[in-house]
Design an enzyme around this catalytic site. Structure first.
Site, mmCIF file in Angstrom:
data_model
loop_
_atom_site.group_PDB
_atom_site.id
_atom_site.type_symbol
_atom_site.label_atom_id
_atom_site.label_comp_id
_atom_site.label_asym_id
_atom_site.label_seq_id
_atom_site.Cartn_x
_atom_site.Cartn_y
_atom_site.Cartn_z
ATOM 1 N N TYR A 79 0.830 -1.199 0.000
ATOM 2 C CA TYR A 79 0.000 0.000 0.000
ATOM 3 C C TYR A 79 0.870 1.257 0.000
ATOM 4 O O TYR A 79 2.012 1.240 0.461
ATOM 5 C CB TYR A 79 -0.966 0.024 1.186
ATOM 6 C CG TYR A 79 -0.330 0.262 2.542
ATOM 7 C CD1 TYR A 79 -0.180 1.556 3.056
ATOM 8 C CD2 TYR A 79 0.113 -0.799 3.332
ATOM 9 C CE1 TYR A 79 0.383 1.777 4.306
ATOM 10 C CE2 TYR A 79 0.672 -0.599 4.578
ATOM 11 C CZ TYR A 79 0.810 0.695 5.068
ATOM 12 O OH TYR A 79 1.378 0.916 6.300
ATOM 13 N N CYS A 80 0.289 2.333 -0.545
ATOM 14 C CA CYS A 80 0.880 3.668 -0.451
ATOM 15 C C CYS A 80 -0.208 4.592 0.094
ATOM 16 O O CYS A 80 -1.133 4.123 0.757
ATOM 17 C CB CYS A 80 1.424 4.131 -1.798
ATOM 18 S SG CYS A 80 0.202 4.238 -3.127
ATOM 19 N N TRP A 81 -0.118 5.885 -0.158
ATOM 20 C CA TRP A 81 -1.089 6.797 0.442
ATOM 21 C C TRP A 81 -2.497 6.610 -0.119
ATOM 22 O O TRP A 81 -3.458 6.410 0.615
ATOM 23 C CB TRP A 81 -0.622 8.233 0.254
ATOM 24 C CG TRP A 81 -1.630 9.291 0.623
ATOM 25 C CD1 TRP A 81 -2.104 10.284 -0.162
ATOM 26 C CD2 TRP A 81 -2.283 9.456 1.895
ATOM 27 N NE1 TRP A 81 -3.021 11.052 0.523
ATOM 28 C CE2 TRP A 81 -3.156 10.562 1.788
ATOM 29 C CE3 TRP A 81 -2.251 8.751 3.101
ATOM 30 C CZ2 TRP A 81 -3.958 11.003 2.836
ATOM 31 C CZ3 TRP A 81 -3.064 9.186 4.160
ATOM 32 C CH2 TRP A 81 -3.892 10.293 4.022
#
Length: 343
Positions: free
Chosen positions: A93-95
């Site tokens: 995941y990222c932002w």
């Protein structure tokens, strides 16, 4: 297109495997999903640089600069992830679940790993706190004055298999000006992440116990959705004798550094009053911790009585006279009251 999973499904079905947060070290340090490993695509400075290029020159120049930065690291990232995954599923995941996580998923998939990303990223995961708070249909708040044994009762209930939301444990703080004397506290962001992780593990059909708290626990704040759920919940109030409560307080705080204790009294001077604060600090200096604790206890009892009915005014209540019962007996009594409140 990389396989993706909705954040709510991910949260309720944590199946082990490797969870990778590809955001920058600064983002990760502020808060992250419990159990995640940070494998940043960019450093904090590089992320700022790419973001500036994106806003000033557009997407294509920003992507090209990002590739220039990441290119030399690709092999190392793949090797590290392969070693950590040990053949298990990898979740990334990222932002917002965008280019950073997509890029890393493509890389790891090319390296032969089974990989997926969290749809909507960290931002979508954080938004789970409101719907999760709404699932607590059988919440029971365990309330009572300082030293009544609430935390110990909750731990005993959890040992017996009951679902327990230990707010002080998740906040890394015991509440009040004295609550931070036993260790450091994490950020409010991380507190909410731990709440999400815990709430996701509960069976919505079964009752959940938590301790009655003020809105703030040290320097973290209970999210609005959970706070409103607590205010409308059923409540069991533990009424324990003062000397029994003092025994528990002395067992917990009796060995705390005197300077730290005096500092805690300084923080409540405006509410306690200058004279009482000086008396308490003098007692600490004399080594009479029990006398100092009595001053604090009188203050917190008055404050607690004033606030508890306001905070939990809408919920059903049961008064439980604790007497000198041990924790196991209290847990038996609390469970019986809970069954009457939420059959």
């Amino acid at each position: 297109m990389t396989e993706s999973i909705n954040p709510d499904i991910f949260a309720r079905n944590r199946d082990g495997g490797l969870l990778i947060d590809v955001r920058s070290p600064g983002e990760f340090a502020s808060g992250h999903i419990v159990g995640a490993v940070n494998m940043p695509l960019f450093s904090d400075e590089e992320r700022a640089e790419v973001g500036t290029i994106y806003h000033r020159q557009g997407k294509e120049p920003a992507v090209m600069r990002g590739l220039e930065i990441v290119g030399p690291r690709i092999a190392g990232m793949a090797r590290t992830a392969t070693g950590l995954a040990a053949g298990d599923l990898v979740t990334v995941y990222c932002w917002r679940g965008g280019m950073r996580s997509e890029s890393v998923c493509w890389l790891l998939g090319t390296a032969g790993l089974k990989v997926r990303r969290i749809r909507g990223g960290y931002k979508a995961y954080r938004a789970l706190i409101e719907p999760l708070a709404g699932t607590l249909k059988r919440l029971i708040v365990l309330s009572g004055p300082t030293g009544s044994g609430k935390s110990d009762i909750l731990h005993e209930l959890e040992r017996r298999g009951e679902q327990v939301l230990d707010l002080e444990g998740l906040a890394r703080h015991k509440g009040s000006a004295f609550g931070g004397l036993t260790g450091p506290q994490e950020s409010c962001e991380m507190f909410v992440n731990r709440l999400i992780d815990k709430l996701s593990s509960f069976d919505p059909g079964k009752r959940v116990w938590c301790e009655g708290e003020s809105r703030s626990i040290g320097r973290v704040t209970i999210p609005e959705a959970l706070w409103e759920t607590m205010r409308g919940a059923c409540s069991v109030y533990i009424d324990a004798p003062v000397d029994r409560r003092m025994e528990r307080i002395m067992a917990e705080y009796g060995d705390i550094d005197p300077q730290a204790l005096k500092g805690a009294f300084d923080r409540i001077t405006k509410r306690l009053g200058r004279e009482k604060t000086l008396q308490a600090k003098d007692a600490v200096d004399r080594g009479d911790i029990e006398a100092a604790a009595s001053i604090a206890l009188a203050y917190y009892d008055k404050s607690y009585r004033k606030s508890i009915d306001q905070i939990y005014a809408d919920g059903k209540k049961r008064l439980l006279s604790a007497g000198y019962d041990d924790i196991e007996t209290l847990a038996d009594k609390v469970t019986a009251e809970g069954e009457r409140l939420t059959p």
